[in-house]
Motif scaffolding. Sequence first.
Motif, PDB file in Angstrom:
ATOM      1  N   ASP A  36     -36.011 -24.082  15.586  1.00  0.00           N
ATOM      2  CA  ASP A  36     -36.051 -25.204  14.631  1.00  0.00           C
ATOM      3  C   ASP A  36     -37.375 -25.179  13.870  1.00  0.00           C
ATOM      4  OD1 ASP A  36     -35.935 -27.569  13.258  1.00  0.00           O
ATOM      5  OD2 ASP A  36     -35.587 -28.843  15.013  1.00  0.00           O
ATOM      6  N   THR A  37     -37.404 -24.397  12.805  1.00  0.00           N
ATOM      7  CA  THR A  37     -38.637 -24.220  12.025  1.00  0.00           C
ATOM      8  C   THR A  37     -39.114 -25.527  11.408  1.00  0.00           C
ATOM      9  OG1 THR A  37     -38.060 -21.933  11.518  1.00  0.00           O
ATOM     10  CG2 THR A  37     -39.661 -23.003  10.078  1.00  0.00           C
ATOM     11  N   ALA A  38     -38.203 -26.293  10.825  1.00  0.00           N
ATOM     12  CA  ALA A  38     -38.573 -27.518  10.115  1.00  0.00           C
ATOM     13  C   ALA A  38     -39.289 -28.507  11.031  1.00  0.00           C
ATOM     14  CB  ALA A  38     -37.338 -28.164   9.504  1.00  0.00           C
ATOM     15  N   SER A  39     -38.736 -28.728  12.231  1.00  0.00           N
ATOM     16  CA  SER A  39     -39.361 -29.689  13.150  1.00  0.00           C
ATOM     17  C   SER A  39     -40.716 -29.200  13.632  1.00  0.00           C
ATOM     18  CB  SER A  39     -38.443 -29.930  14.355  1.00  0.00           C
ATOM     19  OG  SER A  39     -37.262 -30.593  13.964  1.00  0.00           O
ATOM     20  N   VAL A  40     -40.831 -27.918  13.920  1.00  0.00           N
ATOM     21  CA  VAL A  40     -42.102 -27.358  14.394  1.00  0.00           C
ATOM     22  C   VAL A  40     -43.194 -27.562  13.356  1.00  0.00           C
ATOM     23  CG1 VAL A  40     -43.315 -25.204  14.905  1.00  0.00           C
ATOM     24  CG2 VAL A  40     -41.124 -25.697  16.009  1.00  0.00           C
ATOM     25  N   ILE A  41     -42.876 -27.327  12.091  1.00  0.00           N
ATOM     26  CA  ILE A  41     -43.869 -27.524  11.020  1.00  0.00           C
ATOM     27  C   ILE A  41     -44.307 -28.978  10.964  1.00  0.00           C
ATOM     28  CG2 ILE A  41     -44.224 -27.482   8.527  1.00  0.00           C
ATOM     29  CD1 ILE A  41     -44.317 -24.731   9.872  1.00  0.00           C
ATOM     30  N   ALA A  73     -39.953 -16.541   8.092  1.00  0.00           N
ATOM     31  CA  ALA A  73     -38.818 -17.473   8.090  1.00  0.00           C
ATOM     32  C   ALA A  73     -38.239 -17.618   6.690  1.00  0.00           C
ATOM     33  CB  ALA A  73     -39.267 -18.835   8.614  1.00  0.00           C
ATOM     34  N   ALA A  74     -36.963 -17.944   6.625  1.00  0.00           N
ATOM     35  CA  ALA A  74     -36.305 -18.136   5.329  1.00  0.00           C
ATOM     36  C   ALA A  74     -36.964 -19.287   4.580  1.00  0.00           C
ATOM     37  CB  ALA A  74     -34.828 -18.422   5.553  1.00  0.00           C
ATOM     38  N   PRO A  75     -37.288 -19.109   3.304  1.00  0.00           N
ATOM     39  CA  PRO A  75     -37.907 -20.189   2.525  1.00  0.00           C
ATOM     40  C   PRO A  75     -37.066 -21.459   2.571  1.00  0.00           C
ATOM     41  CG  PRO A  75     -38.030 -18.131   1.331  1.00  0.00           C
ATOM     42  CD  PRO A  75     -37.143 -17.878   2.517  1.00  0.00           C
ATOM     43  N   SER A  76     -37.713 -22.579   2.692  1.00  0.00           N
ATOM     44  CA  SER A  76     -37.026 -23.880   2.740  1.00  0.00           C
ATOM     45  C   SER A  76     -37.895 -24.942   2.090  1.00  0.00           C
ATOM     46  CB  SER A  76     -36.732 -24.268   4.192  1.00  0.00           C
ATOM     47  OG  SER A  76     -37.942 -24.491   4.893  1.00  0.00           O
ATOM     48  N   ASP A  77     -37.298 -26.097   1.817  1.00  0.00           N
ATOM     49  CA  ASP A  77     -38.061 -27.192   1.208  1.00  0.00           C
ATOM     50  C   ASP A  77     -39.168 -27.681   2.137  1.00  0.00           C
ATOM     51  OD1 ASP A  77     -36.584 -27.089  -1.085  1.00  0.00           O
ATOM     52  OD2 ASP A  77     -35.269 -28.776  -0.579  1.00  0.00           O
ATOM     53  N   LYS A  81     -42.938 -27.827   1.058  1.00  0.00           N
ATOM     54  CA  LYS A  81     -43.592 -29.137   0.986  1.00  0.00           C
ATOM     55  C   LYS A  81     -44.895 -29.185   1.776  1.00  0.00           C
ATOM     56  CE  LYS A  81     -42.721 -34.055   1.871  1.00  0.00           C
ATOM     57  NZ  LYS A  81     -41.724 -35.066   2.316  1.00  0.00           N
ATOM     58  N   TYR A  82     -44.906 -28.569   2.974  1.00  0.00           N
ATOM     59  CA  TYR A  82     -46.055 -28.715   3.868  1.00  0.00           C
ATOM     60  C   TYR A  82     -46.967 -27.484   3.938  1.00  0.00           C
ATOM     61  CZ  TYR A  82     -43.319 -32.707   5.495  1.00  0.00           C
ATOM     62  OH  TYR A  82     -42.601 -33.880   5.561  1.00  0.00           O
ATOM     63  N   LEU A 103     -42.564 -18.282  -1.155  1.00  0.00           N
ATOM     64  CA  LEU A 103     -41.965 -19.619  -1.206  1.00  0.00           C
ATOM     65  C   LEU A 103     -41.735 -20.144  -2.620  1.00  0.00           C
ATOM     66  CD1 LEU A 103     -44.014 -21.377   1.640  1.00  0.00           C
ATOM     67  CD2 LEU A 103     -41.779 -20.274   1.810  1.00  0.00           C
ATOM     68  N   PHE A 104     -42.488 -19.644  -3.587  1.00  0.00           N
ATOM     69  CA  PHE A 104     -42.398 -20.182  -4.947  1.00  0.00           C
ATOM     70  C   PHE A 104     -42.212 -19.056  -5.958  1.00  0.00           C
ATOM     71  CE2 PHE A 104     -45.100 -22.862  -2.304  1.00  0.00           C
ATOM     72  CZ  PHE A 104     -44.497 -24.099  -2.427  1.00  0.00           C
ATOM     73  N   SER A 105     -41.617 -19.422  -7.081  1.00  0.00           N
ATOM     74  CA  SER A 105     -41.411 -18.418  -8.140  1.00  0.00           C
ATOM     75  C   SER A 105     -42.705 -18.136  -8.883  1.00  0.00           C
ATOM     76  CB  SER A 105     -40.330 -18.902  -9.119  1.00  0.00           C
ATOM     77  OG  SER A 105     -40.694 -20.163  -9.681  1.00  0.00           O
TER      78      SER A 105
END
Length: 354
Positions: A36-41, A73-77, A81-82, A103-105
Amino acid sequence: MKVKAQTEPLTQRQLFSMKSTTLEQKIISYFQHTKDTASVIEYLVVVMLRNALICGDYSFLCRELVCDLFMTAAPSDVLRKYCSYFKDYFEKGGQWEKVIERLFSNKKEYYRFSEETRLYKKLLDTPGTRACKHSELDLRLVSIFEDATGKKHTLTIRDADETRTKAEVAEILEILTTLSIFKKADGVRRFVKFVKVARPGTKDTFEEEVLQEVAQQEETVEESAQISEAEETTVETLKIIAPAGVDPSKLSEAEVLALVQVVRPDVRSLADIRVVFVEEEEEPPIEQAEIQRRLAGTASRSVVPHPQTRNQGQPPKESNTIGLADPPKSTKQRHRPLTNKQAYVQDLINKWKQ
């Protein structure tokens, strides 16, 4: 020491109370079992916030894991964001530039997407002194937040850095309102709006004040009932043991007043007195005789005159016949010199108010 595998999401209590080594192992274990990448961040953002407000050192927790997540990890919002919070986790130059490219263009999109985060990061980059002159005081930050339903709750952070100003603490705590990991059992987000924070202090001094304020601000039926009950308790209550053979329900107001004046000759009216009759106990002969005499005397009088001379200059005599329920305590207190520790705490309070 081996740490138990963390398969469930970390709780608010774990993130704000665990020691750094144990917490780091818990976060790593949780990711290994859940991915769970999002929660860990978000967990690690909370750790940064805590690190900025306390005397302990929680900097660069899970550094290797963080670098791996942002690089593979796969780029995500959530990562976008963080990511600014974790800039210092990477080597200056090439490594951080690769993160932005993944992560960004372009840089413009990075600055737009991370605008809020970069502002908060400036606060986290200016830590306090981590000084605590009296560690035995267990200084704490107690803050109030609203959840998604508008209900207020508190957050207590121990080992608080006393050098932080109220404004700094408030701005740092605002970071919690940008996170989504803290939810109640029914899924309601807990940290939606920051309300206020109290000065670092002992639990007994400050947490109690904040909790009282929360209770006062919540407009509920239960609160209204409690207020009404509190107002009623302002009326003085006298417990009286009715004499043998006397039915309290048949006593006239004058007869009740006569009983009250046995030990409270200063009372002229029952308007501010609530009289409660209790079961009869063995009475001293003199007091019992006095009560019987008073009752007999009121039979031919409709008004009971106020005694002017009885027990003049002396306090009312206490007896088993009539007793005060919770007599008011004196508000006068002796002023003793403060100890060094007390003076230190008082100085903290004064500085915070200024």
